[in-house]
Design an enzyme around this catalytic site. Structure first.
Site, short mmCIF file in Angstrom:
data_model
loop_
_atom_site.label_atom_id
_atom_site.label_comp_id
_atom_site.label_asym_id
_atom_site.label_seq_id
_atom_site.Cartn_x
_atom_site.Cartn_y
_atom_site.Cartn_z
CG ASP A 182 40.47 -11.89 10.38
OD1 ASP A 182 41.15 -12.67 10.19
OD2 ASP A 182 39.48 -11.98 9.70
CG ASP A 191 46.12 4.21 6.64
OD1 ASP A 191 46.33 5.63 7.32
OD2 ASP A 191 45.82 3.96 5.74
CG HIS A 208 42.18 -12.97 6.69
ND1 HIS A 208 41.89 -13.09 7.50
CD2 HIS A 208 41.81 -13.87 5.67
CE1 HIS A 208 40.07 -13.54 6.82
NE2 HIS A 208 40.36 -13.05 5.51
CD GLU A 219 45.81 6.17 12.24
OE1 GLU A 219 46.41 6.30 11.56
OE2 GLU A 219 46.06 5.42 13.17
CB VAL A 324 25.30 -13.42 10.42
CG1 VAL A 324 25.03 -14.59 11.87
CG2 VAL A 324 25.05 -14.62 9.55
CG ASP A 347 21.83 -10.95 4.46
OD1 ASP A 347 20.48 -11.10 4.74
OD2 ASP A 347 22.59 -12.45 5.79
CB SER A 371 38.47 -12.45 3.49
OG SER A 371 37.70 -13.56 4.02
#
Length: 844
Positions: A182, A191, A208, A219, A324, A347, A371
């Site tokens: 990314d 975090d 992003h 976390e 994928v 999917d 995303s």
């Protein structure tokens, strides 16, 4: 048009020295041969330049206005030794030799498209394609919620991924790593700072990647910020926001796979785009990296894209790649977002509208897009792998699909037809159910089956581009494709059947894809799946060079295919009904393992008059009844409520009859056919008249008898309840039948003898054996007039037609021994030039 190409490429030489790169105006070209890299020193600097050694290639390129100076290396960091990687389990992964990949710039769009077509016609060019970059799938939102409704939906309860319930089962494995391919991650975020391992530093794309990483694995349970789906997984950032082109994207994915074998999940919340940033651009170069990840047993989770309203029906990549998990976005009401791309390749769906997560400047914010939906699924995939390390990538994908909550219902506002649809796939993901499928009473069986048979006719010859396919050089080939099928029966029965699927990793068969990357492929043939079995299929190729030279079967021949598959469900108790299989007076029966929650059992018998069973499973024999019965019990209550299991039982003395002809030609087989035979019977065969017993089968319930005169077959069958006597009279007649040794025969697929016709073949003048019967040594003689031009193949068969000895001779007379085999009747077959001759052998 040709002049336009030449003019454009002339300008290229100026661009290399003076212009800033624009990958959208470039072409990537991979040469199979005739092109290499050469390192030189110019002006005290080391530079790497392309060198073309093939004069034919130079001429072909020159006709397009191209020379060596038109190209530059596309992946100068690549080392040729990296073309082969061996994983810890011994799996060998091939990469293309990226030193043979070059790029060149063409500013004019029409000229660039025409040049790609012309380059692909050159024999030394493996492929030529548009270069480009990637775009994040993000829709910013100004609204902010102080809760993560995707994990716990308090406004519309249940319309979330059921994260809290999932965490009651498992919160994650700290050795697992999720690669965030990314825009980078802020390693200083409160975090995320204890989660990042390796990878790239810095971030772009307006945070992003930070937002995506927090959704997947922030976390958790630490009293601050937000919670990730996988509390304990580590994060490995690979930046593609600052990449130059598809080659850098390829490198980022490969680097993530190579970083650690614990990188089990790769998150891809981005898409390949055209120069105008519209979706739908494909890339062979990037696709190779996804193939490498799949063959390394990694799970790639990708975003469907946010272009449904601007470019409906367009398949975005990598969501359109095979192998994928493609993810769409749903909102807080469980309705698929209007922007979420649709298509048959989807999917599942996941929360993707106004999602709170980590953000820039150490803060938190809401974003929307596929995303945001994708890392929800990546987190679930990581939880599954952490809970059960044996899961393959196909296991993870299918468990996520099968556990999803169907969104096709009126309340969801997404149609009224249940099942798969193009907007949400199998439905919105459910982490609790996915993990629950790995917990008792559910059972996941990972199975394998060897061998297969071709189905239907092969395809006509056609050309396939094989890339990094094991055993084949990456090139174009002419092939015939064969579908190979295997019918499998599951090793256990299920009172609640969830599903079954094929696993590509480990299967020695490939898909029908073209280009084909040699990824293992196995699927259940649609319409064949039941709770007891299925038909699996894969594909193999008969491969030739483009010039027609035979290369071989790839990845293997049909009969050597290995199928890998998995079955999921709640099994019936493995032990079933316990109790005696033979009853003389009475017996006690029970279920050896009671299913979870069962409150009782209803017992029955198919002969309640002579073999009654009470409510406790106690059976009592009544009168002198002898024979076979079935008893069964049905579960009451619990997860297997209403499931019935059956046990065959024999009552009293042996029952059955001798099976065999009553009018025979010398040499026949007789068997005893008894009902519910359980292996505890004893047999004593005898003959009256001229019969001689030569062999018996285990447990001696059949014999072969060589007849000289009329007589009878007598049998005493004994079990624990006593002995039964039976007899069969036999008349020997030369007209009574056809000696199976004198029939014209062929071998079937098991190697057994199979009759082709009942015509008798006069073999007496061709082949003879003596002494016959014999104790040990037999002499075989062929007719003196027989011309032997090459060795004759000799096969010895037992009474059941099973080949037991293979010989070969170029002599008209030879001897051999059967001393290692038991007394009995055997057949010898000689394969001659134009026929097969048989003779009967009797070993005393």
């Amino acid at each position: 048009m040709k002049k336009l190409i030449i003019f454009t490429l002339f300008m290229l030489q100026v661009w290399i020295a003076t212009a800033q790169r624009n990958p959208q105006k470039e072409i990537l070209v991979f040469f199979t041969e005739g092109a290499a890299l050469e390192t030189k020193i110019q002006n005290d600097k080391t530079i790497t330049l392309p060198v073309f050694s093939s004069e034919i290639l130079k001429q072909n390129l020159l006709r397009l206005g191209l020379t060596e100076s038109s190209f530059e290396p596309a992946n100068p960091r690549f080392v040729e030794a990296d073309t082969l990687k061996v994983l810890a389990d011994g799996t060998r992964l091939q990469q293309l030799n990226m030193t043979k990949l070059f790029r060149l710039r063409v500013d004019d769009d029409d000229a660039r498209n025409t040049l790609i077509k012309e380059l692909n016609k050159i024999p030394e060019v493996l492929y030529a394609e548009q270069n480009g970059t990637v775009t994040p799938y993000l829709i910013p939102s100004d609204d902010r919620f102080n809760e993560q409704w995707g994990l716990r939906n308090t406004i519309f309860p249940g319309r979330d991924i059921h994260a809290e319930q999932a965490w009651d089962i498992f919160t994650g494995n700290p050795t697992n790593i999720i690669a965030i391919v990314d825009g980078g991650v802020d390693v200083n975020h409160e975090d995320l700072n204890e989660k990042v391992t390796g990878g790239d530093t810095g971030f772009g794309w307006d945070g992003h990647g930070i937002h995506v990483a927090g959704i997947a694995a922030a976390e958790s349970n630490n009293g601050q910020g937000v919670s990730g789906v996988d509390w304990n997984a580590q994060i490995h950032p690979q930046r593609i926001d600052n990449v130059q082109d598809d080659v850098d994207t390829y490198n980022a994915i490969v680097d993530a796979v190579n970083f650690s074998p614990n990188v089990h999940v790769l998150n891809h919340s981005w898409g390949l785009t055209f120069p105008d940033e519209s979706p739908g651009r494909n890339s062979i170069t990037v696709r190779q990296a996804f193939a490498l990840a799949y063959k390394a047993n990694r799970t790639s989770v990708v975003a469907m894209g946010n272009h449904q309203q601007t470019n409906p029906g367009v398949v975005a990549f990598p969501a359109g790649f095979d192998n994928v998990i493609a993810v769409g976005a749903s909102n807080i009401q469980d309705v698929v977002a209007g922007f979420s791309a649709r298509g048959n390749h989807i999917d599942v769906a996941a929360p993707g509208v106004t999602i709170l997560s980590t953000f820039t400047a150490g803060g938190y914010g809401n974003n929307s897009g596929t995303s945001m939906a994708t890392p929800h699924v990546s987190g679930i995939a990581s939880l599954l792998k952490g809970f059960n390390a044996n899961l393959s990538n196909d296991d993870i994908e299918n468990i996520i699909r099968l556990s999803a909550d169907d969104l096709d219902n009126p309340g969801a506002g997404d149609g009224t037809t249940p099942g798969f649809d193009q907007s949400s796939g199998a439905g919105r993901v459910n982490a609790e159910r996915a993990l629950g499928f790995l917990v008792a009473p559910f059972s996941l069986n990972r199975l394998s089956s060897q061998g297969g048979a071709t189905f239907g006719s092969p395809t006509n010859y056609y050309n396939v581009l094989f890339l990094t396919a094991a055993g084949l050089s990456s090139a174009w080939y002419s092939v015939q494709r064969y579908e190979v099928r295997k019918s499998v029966t599951f090793p256990q029965s299920y009172c609640q059947f969830v599903g079954a699927w094929g696993r590509g990793v480990g299967t020695t068969g490939w898909s029908v894809a073209n280009p084909n990357y040699g990824e293992g492929f196995c699927e259940v043939v649609p319409g064949t799946l039941t709770s007891t079995g299925a038909v699996l299929r894969t594909y193999v190729y008969k491969v030739y060079t483009i010039l027609g030279q035979y290369v071989g079967w790839y990845p293997t021949s049909p009969g050597n295919v290995t199928f890998q598959y998995s079955v999921l469900g709640i099994p019936n108790p493995n032990a079933g009904i316990s109790g005696p299989s033979l009853v003389c007076d009475n017996g006690q029966y029970s279920f050896q393992t009671m299913p979870q929650g069962a409150t009782g059992i209803y017992w029955q018998s198919n002969n309640p008059t002579n073999f009654p069973i009470n409510s406790n499973g106690l059976a009592t024999r009544v009168g002198g009844f002898n024979g076979g019965v079935s008893i069964w019990g049905t579960y009451l209550g619990g997860v297997c409520n209403g499931v019935t299991m059956t046990k065959p039982v024999h009552v009293g003395l042996p029952t059955g009859q001798i099976s065999g002809p009553s009018t025979v030609y010398p040499g026949q087989v007789y068997t005893y056919n008894g009902t519910f035979h359980d292996g505890t019977y004893a047999f004593e065969w005898s003959v009256n008249g001229g019969g001689s017993i030569f062999a018996g089968g285990s447990p001696n319930n059949w014999v072969s008898i060589y007849w000289n005169t009329d007589g009878s077959v007598d049998l005493q069958t004994t079990n624990q309840c006593g002995t039964t006597y039976s007899s069969l009279n036999v008349t020997v007649s030369s007209e009574g039948g056809c000696d199976p040794c004198q029939r014209k025969r062929s071998e079937d697929h098991t190697g057994n003898l199979a009759d082709e016709s009942l015509e008798e073949e006069n073999i007496s003048g061709i082949l003879a054996a003596y002494p016959n019967p014999s104790d040990d040594i037999f002499t075989v003689r062929f007719n003196n007039e027989l011309e032997i031009s090459k060795p004759i193949s000799i096969t010895i068969f037992d009474i059941k037609g099973q080949p037991i000895k293979l010989l070969s001779t170029d002599k008209k007379k030879f001897t051999f021994s059967l001393s290692e085999y038991p007394t009995g009747l055997y057949y010898l077959r000689a394969d001659l030039l134009d026929k097969r001759a048989f003779v009967k052998l009797i070993r005393k």
